[in-house]
Design a protein around this motif. Structure first.
Motif, PDB file in Angstrom:
ATOM      1  N   TYR A  41       1.030  -1.253  -0.028  1.00 40.25           N
ATOM      2  CA  TYR A  41      -0.086   0.058   0.018  1.00 40.25           C
ATOM      3  C   TYR A  41       0.766   1.158   0.264  1.00 40.25           C
ATOM      4  CZ  TYR A  41      -4.315   2.628   1.463  1.00 40.25           C
ATOM      5  OH  TYR A  41      -5.386   3.257   1.244  1.00 40.25           O
ATOM      6  N   CYS A 289     -10.812   4.256   1.421  1.00 37.14           N
ATOM      7  CA  CYS A 289     -10.030   4.271   2.913  1.00 37.14           C
ATOM      8  C   CYS A 289     -11.048   5.039   3.695  1.00 37.14           C
ATOM      9  CB  CYS A 289      -8.590   4.724   2.896  1.00 37.14           C
ATOM     10  SG  CYS A 289      -8.488   6.377   2.435  1.00 37.14           S
ATOM     11  N   HIS A 296      -9.567   3.318  -3.555  1.00 39.37           N
ATOM     12  CA  HIS A 296      -8.297   2.884  -3.849  1.00 39.37           C
ATOM     13  C   HIS A 296      -8.439   1.382  -4.697  1.00 39.37           C
ATOM     14  CE1 HIS A 296      -5.723   5.580  -1.739  1.00 39.37           C
ATOM     15  NE2 HIS A 296      -6.857   5.503  -0.857  1.00 39.37           N
ATOM     16  N   CYS A 351      -4.497  11.098  -1.730  1.00 37.48           N
ATOM     17  CA  CYS A 351      -5.536  10.875  -0.437  1.00 37.48           C
ATOM     18  C   CYS A 351      -4.717  11.179   0.666  1.00 37.48           C
ATOM     19  CB  CYS A 351      -5.925   9.404  -0.640  1.00 37.48           C
ATOM     20  SG  CYS A 351      -7.114   8.754   0.500  1.00 37.48           S
ATOM     21  N   CYS A 353      -4.560   9.528   3.263  1.00 35.13           N
ATOM     22  CA  CYS A 353      -4.191   8.086   3.687  1.00 35.13           C
ATOM     23  C   CYS A 353      -2.580   8.181   3.406  1.00 35.13           C
ATOM     24  CB  CYS A 353      -4.763   7.052   3.455  1.00 35.13           C
ATOM     25  SG  CYS A 353      -4.370   6.439   1.992  1.00 35.13           S
TER      26      CYS A 353
END
Ligand code: ZN
Length: 477
Positions: A41, A289, A296, A351, A353
């Motif tokens: 990721y 997410c 994603h 994003c 994240c």
């Protein structure tokens, strides 16, 4: 003693699931949660691309063993070795569900896209699930252990992203039968999250009131289902059982959101709703997410393209097109440039994240559900989004396409009302105006009482909810 039986018991090879796979090797290749979020990721785009290149070539080699692709690609003049990497992807002819249907002909369910020959190949532990099948027999798909296990790993990652943790109860209000959704959720939750699946199934398997009673008694933290059904469930709780859904303390609603209205669903339950994208052939392909900034794509397992439906050229970020999917892990029925007919766009920006895995915005319609009305492209889902925003409706709707005398096509939108204090004509006129403004074409709009569309949409019976009914006579030619 029957010697035939004795011989059969010692000579027959029965494949065992846990010996069909090297699990440690598979988990290094496709890490389950939480490892995935510290590894794959976080890769850079270059590192991801390298990983995809290698997996793509292996997937191509496997696809050449599958009769469907040999037939389909040879007809287009392709030869093994022509495709040397992902840069050549656009040279591969895409296929659609129509080609899959044609492939299930001679000896169902052994369609030639599966690439396993029961007369010649070594036995494998296999599982069969199907598409929803709104017309005719549903389309079968057979999964080999590797396919199934990667799909389970990805289900686990998706749920972890959306907050599911060990010992949580996850109530799955998806039909448990031939279709993949419910069964796959159960396998993924059970094997890769540490949470506990509660398989209530669709409203036909566990009536809605009982679903709510179970939710209240067992305190499931997450609900998985179609947004229309979860909305129905919340309204039944609130209006019929006099239970405020917010007091049930559900933390997350895990749905294919599509164009459904997120704020009203979240307000009804007092819970976050997370969008997810998947299909019967591939399982989950993308998921939001916790930041809810687009879904994603699980890019270690899929290459997702967004292309123009006519020219097949790639669309830029933010431009709408159809999804083509290429799998990077499948043994049975690899999918190479499968035109999903779903309309979306690639999300722009980063994003919060921190992952650079590509994101897609919500699915805003199916290109094969599109109705061309007086030169305007209309998606039933877009109509639903507008109805869902009106607080006087419960968001339930169905579109009926008819051909009037003289040949003109008309689309009638039926929707359910909640509010009895206002005359239905007033809401009808207002909604017709709003639809005209948003879509650029005038539609007939008719209000019906709450529950009045159930027999048309199948809302409380199945998870495959119908939004378009085509009543045009087939044109004679
Ligand atoms: Zn994110």
């Amino acid at each position: 003693m029957d010697r035939g039986v004795e011989r059969a018991t010692t000579e027959t090879v029965i494949p065992r699931y846990h010996r069909a796979l090297d699990f440690d090797a598979l988990w290094r290749e496709f890490p389950p949660a939480p490892d995935y979020f510290n590894g794959t990721y976080r890769l850079s785009r270059d590192e991801l691309r390298m990983m995809q290149e290698e997996r793509f070539l292996r997937q191509m080699a496997r696809a050449w063993q599958v009769p469907f692709y040999r037939r389909h690609w040879s007809a287009a003049g392709m030869e093994p070795g022509d495709v040397r990497g992902l840069d050549d992807l656009a040279r591969i002819p895409p296929f659609s569900v129509h080609d899959l249907r044609v492939s299930v002909t001679d000896d169902p369910p052994w369609a030639d896209y599966i690439g396993i020959d029961p007369a010649a190949d070594a036995p494998l532990p296999l599982i069969l699930q199907t598409s929803g099948g709104t017309t005719g027999l549903p389309r079968p798909m057979i999964f080999a252990p590797r396919d199934r296990e990667v799909m389970n790993i990805i289900t686990g990652r998706r749920l972890y992203m959306q907050g599911v943790r060990p010992f949580d109860l996850v109530q799955v209000a998806l039909s448990m039968g031939l279709t993949n959704g419910g069964v796959l959720a159960r396998e993924g939750i059970w094997k890769y999250t540490g949470a506990i699946p509660v398989m209530t199934g669709s409203g036909a398997q566990t009536p809605t009131r009982r679903q709510i009673e179970l939710l209240k008694a067992w305190k499931a933290k997450f609900l998985i289902g179609f947004p229309a059904y979860l909305r129905h469930m919340g309204l039944v709780a609130r209006d019929e059982l006099k239970i405020d859904p917010r007091e049930l303390a559900v933390k997350g609603l895990i749905v294919h959101l599509g164009t459904d209205d997120r704020p009203s669903l979240e307000a009804l339950w007092g819970a976050d709703a997370y969008d997810t994208y998947g299909c019967n052939e591939c399982g989950t392909m993308a998921a939001e997410c916790s930041h809810k900034r687009g879904m994603h794509v699980f890019e270690d397992a899929f290459v997702l393209e967004v292309n123009d439906p006519e020219t097949l050229q790639p669309k830029r970020e933010g431009e709408r097109g159809v999804v083509f999917i290429t799998t990077l892990f499948k043994y049975a029925a690899p999918m190479i440039r499968y035109n999903m007919n779903d309309i979306t766009s690639l999300a722009s920006g980063e994003c919060p994240c921190g992952s650079v895995h590509r994101r897609i915005t919500g699915i805003c319609g199916r290109s094969d559900n599109m109705v061309k009305l007086r030169g305007v492209n209309v998606f039933p889902e877009a109509i639903g989004a507008i109805i869902g925003e009106d607080q006087r409706s419960n968001g339930e709707y169905v579109c009926v396409l008819e051909r009037a005398e003289g040949g003109a096509e008309t689309l009638t939108v039926l929707f359910e009302t909640l509010d009895r204090s206002e005359p239905p004509q007033a809401i009808e006129t207002e909604l017709a105006e709003r639809l005209k403004e948003a879509l650029g074409v005038r539609l007939n709009v008719r209000a019906v009482e709450r529950g009045g569309l159930d027999h048309l949409t199948g809302l409380s019976q199945t998870s495959k909810i119908k939004r378009l009914i085509d009543r045009r006579e087939p044109t004679s030619s």
